[in-house]
Design an enzyme around this catalytic site. Structure first.
Site, PDB file in Angstrom:
ATOM      1  N   HIS A  49      46.944  11.864 -18.748  1.00 56.86           N
ATOM      2  CA  HIS A  49      47.836  11.684 -17.607  1.00 56.86           C
ATOM      3  C   HIS A  49      48.646  12.952 -17.341  1.00 56.86           C
ATOM      4  O   HIS A  49      48.892  13.325 -16.183  1.00 56.86           O
ATOM      5  CB  HIS A  49      48.774  10.498 -17.880  1.00 56.86           C
ATOM      6  CG  HIS A  49      49.790  10.272 -16.824  1.00 56.86           C
ATOM      7  ND1 HIS A  49      51.124  10.629 -16.984  1.00 56.86           N
ATOM      8  CD2 HIS A  49      49.702   9.729 -15.578  1.00 56.86           C
ATOM      9  CE1 HIS A  49      51.794  10.314 -15.897  1.00 56.86           C
ATOM     10  NE2 HIS A  49      50.957   9.769 -15.032  1.00 56.86           N
ATOM     11  N   GLU A  52      46.506  15.234 -15.365  1.00 54.85           N
ATOM     12  CA  GLU A  52      46.385  14.771 -13.969  1.00 54.85           C
ATOM     13  C   GLU A  52      47.557  15.272 -13.130  1.00 54.85           C
ATOM     14  O   GLU A  52      47.382  15.661 -11.965  1.00 54.85           O
ATOM     15  CB  GLU A  52      46.327  13.247 -13.945  1.00 54.85           C
ATOM     16  CG  GLU A  52      46.332  12.627 -12.558  1.00 54.85           C
ATOM     17  CD  GLU A  52      47.233  11.414 -12.476  1.00 54.85           C
ATOM     18  OE1 GLU A  52      48.002  11.311 -11.498  1.00 54.85           O
ATOM     19  OE2 GLU A  52      47.168  10.563 -13.394  1.00 54.85           O
ATOM     20  N   HIS A  53      48.750  15.272 -13.690  1.00 56.51           N
ATOM     21  CA  HIS A  53      49.931  15.752 -12.969  1.00 56.51           C
ATOM     22  C   HIS A  53      49.938  17.276 -12.837  1.00 56.51           C
ATOM     23  O   HIS A  53      50.174  17.822 -11.760  1.00 56.51           O
ATOM     24  CB  HIS A  53      51.199  15.318 -13.706  1.00 56.51           C
ATOM     25  CG  HIS A  53      51.712  13.978 -13.304  1.00 56.51           C
ATOM     26  ND1 HIS A  53      52.877  13.794 -12.608  1.00 56.51           N
ATOM     27  CD2 HIS A  53      51.210  12.731 -13.504  1.00 56.51           C
ATOM     28  CE1 HIS A  53      53.082  12.511 -12.399  1.00 56.51           C
ATOM     29  NE2 HIS A  53      52.084  11.838 -12.942  1.00 56.51           N
ATOM     30  N   GLU A 130      58.847   9.052 -14.689  1.00 50.88           N
ATOM     31  CA  GLU A 130      57.839   8.018 -14.399  1.00 50.88           C
ATOM     32  C   GLU A 130      57.769   7.007 -15.546  1.00 50.88           C
ATOM     33  O   GLU A 130      57.664   5.794 -15.315  1.00 50.88           O
ATOM     34  CB  GLU A 130      56.481   8.665 -14.171  1.00 50.88           C
ATOM     35  CG  GLU A 130      55.377   7.680 -13.802  1.00 50.88           C
ATOM     36  CD  GLU A 130      54.016   8.327 -13.615  1.00 50.88           C
ATOM     37  OE1 GLU A 130      53.071   7.593 -13.273  1.00 50.88           O
ATOM     38  OE2 GLU A 130      53.904   9.555 -13.819  1.00 50.88           O
TER      39      GLU A 130
END
Length: 425
Positions: A49, A52-53, A130
């Site tokens: 993840h 991905e960012h 997040e």
């Protein structure tokens, strides 16, 4: 009408699926990585993840967030990404004339990120926000509780977002190491659907394919210890007005023969306004505002999950009545009318999804990644129609077993916890 979908594998191992649709003017393209949070080592939790960012923070052709944002806005369409348990995906949807620019952006994301420390530091803070937001949202957190207890020995238990104490320490070296051993040709699948010429797209993809490293690096077996276990977890939390619950039965994986029948069973149980749970829990008893069931499939395992929220003192009753409905289904109470309604709803949803190029792209990729082959719309409809009442009753009997149930409950109160006797139904 759709032309024939082509499926090829390049010499380096990249799988490419292209479905031209001559009746549309848009096109959707996705770069899928066959690695998700399940493929992380314990010391890498959250890195899929994180990647991905952070690839969006600068690449060789788009060196900083401002340049990247301007380029994506000039597409006039959309660019996005997500990380799942099994995969990561970078995708976009544009008008046909903007396809070259879309390929350039997505291609650079998966081949040429810069991972500059200053940018990663800022984005690391965004990811930590997040994570905090997810923990503050009861429906997100009750799901995390379910996964960590239902598959406790499996990497399915790992949070996709990662743990704050680990994410806080990730830097450019961690990102580069994970990227280099993950973003390689054999781990990549490219799916496209819409107003696309096959040869033109292959020409656009050629520079991207040339940049991808060949060969694969070892990754942990994501399915070791993936057998689910029954449990009951009550977790109190101050400030919540409702208890949030997930009830999950062990289910089959992506390619299992029972998959279609189980999806129909889930539709009958909690998939619509006439479903068993909606009628009993909301319409007849007034116990909750929302309740539903859904299927989650992975490689070799899965779960049929019921999600609901209600007043904390009503949670035990909601669970008892839910289990009672599951028992009735397991005893063979499904009617032909219920089955036909479920089939119609499933067929309709499937057909409607074919009218979107992005949904077509997602369907192509999903089937290529998780099924034995790519099925046509007619084949998928035939699979739905082939399920009869005997098969539906069999899967209900085999899968809706309260003794195998996992229950995560967030916001229950002392004296009103979910207990084993509530699972009797």
């Amino acid at each position: 009408m759709a032309e024939t979908c082509t499926r090829i594998t390049t010499p380096s191992g990249v799988e490419i699926l292209i479905e031209p649709l001559s009746h549309v003017r848009s096109c959707s393209l996705g770069f899928w990585v066959r690695r998700g949070s399940c493929h992380e080592h314990p010391q890498e939790e959250g890195l899929a993840h994180f990647i991905e960012h952070t690839v969006f923070k600068g690449t060789a052709a788009f060196p900083d967030p401002e340049t990247m944002a301007a380029a994506t806005d000039r597409l006039g369409g959309s660019v996005d990404a997500f990380t799942g348990k099994e995969n990561a995906c970078f995708y976009g949807k544009v008008l046909r004339e903007k396809l070259p620019e879309l390929v350039a952006i997505l291609g650079d994301l998966v081949t040429s990120p810069r991972f500059e420390e200053a940018e990663l530091g800022r984005e690391r803070n965004v990811i930590l926000e997040e994570i905090a937001q997810s923990e503050d949202q009861p429906d997100d957190w009750v799901s995390e509780l379910f996964y960590s207890n239902f598959w406790p020995e499996s990497r399915l238990a790992h949070s996709i977002l990662g743990r704050p104490e680990q994410v806080s320490n990730y830097g450019s070296g961690d990102a580069r190491a994970f990227f280099d051993h993950t973003y390689r040709a054999p781990n990549l699948l490219i799916a496209a659907a819409g107003d696309i010429d096959h040869d033109h797209l292959m020409d656009l993809l050629a520079p991207v394919l040339d940049k991808l490293p060949t060969g694969t690096s070892p990754s942990p077996n994501p399915w070791s210890g993936a057998a689910p276990r029954s449990f009951i977890l009550n977790q109190s939390r101050k400030g919540l007005q409702q208890a949030n619950l997930i009830l999950g039965f062990p289910a089959c994986g992506h390619a299992h023969p029972d998959r279609t029948a189980l999806n129909l069973l889930s539709q009958i149980l909690g998939g619509g306004m006439s479903s068993r749970l909606f009628m009993e829990l909301r319409e007849k008893q007034g116990l909750c505002y929302q309740v539903g069931s859904y299927m989650t499939h992975y490689h070799g395992t899965g779960a049929l999950q019921v999600m609901a929220s209600c007043a904390a003192d009503k949670a035990p009753e909601l669970v008892r009545r839910s289990i009672a409905e599951c028992r009735r289904l397991a005893e063979g109470s499904t009617t032909e009318d219920e089955l036909e309604r479920a089939k119609l709803q499933t067929r309709t949803s499937l057909v409607f999804s074919q009218e979107s190029t992005s949904a077509r792209m997602f369907t192509l990729a999903h089937q290529a990644l998780h099924m034995d082959r790519v099925r046509s719309l007619d084949e998928q409809i035939a699979e739905i129609d082939a399920v009869d009442l005997d098969q539906l009753n069999r899967v209900a009997r085999e899968y809706l077993r309260p003794e195998a149930l996992g229950v995560s409950a967030l916001g229950t109160r002392k004296g009103k916890e979910i207990r084993e006797q509530d699972l009797v139904g």
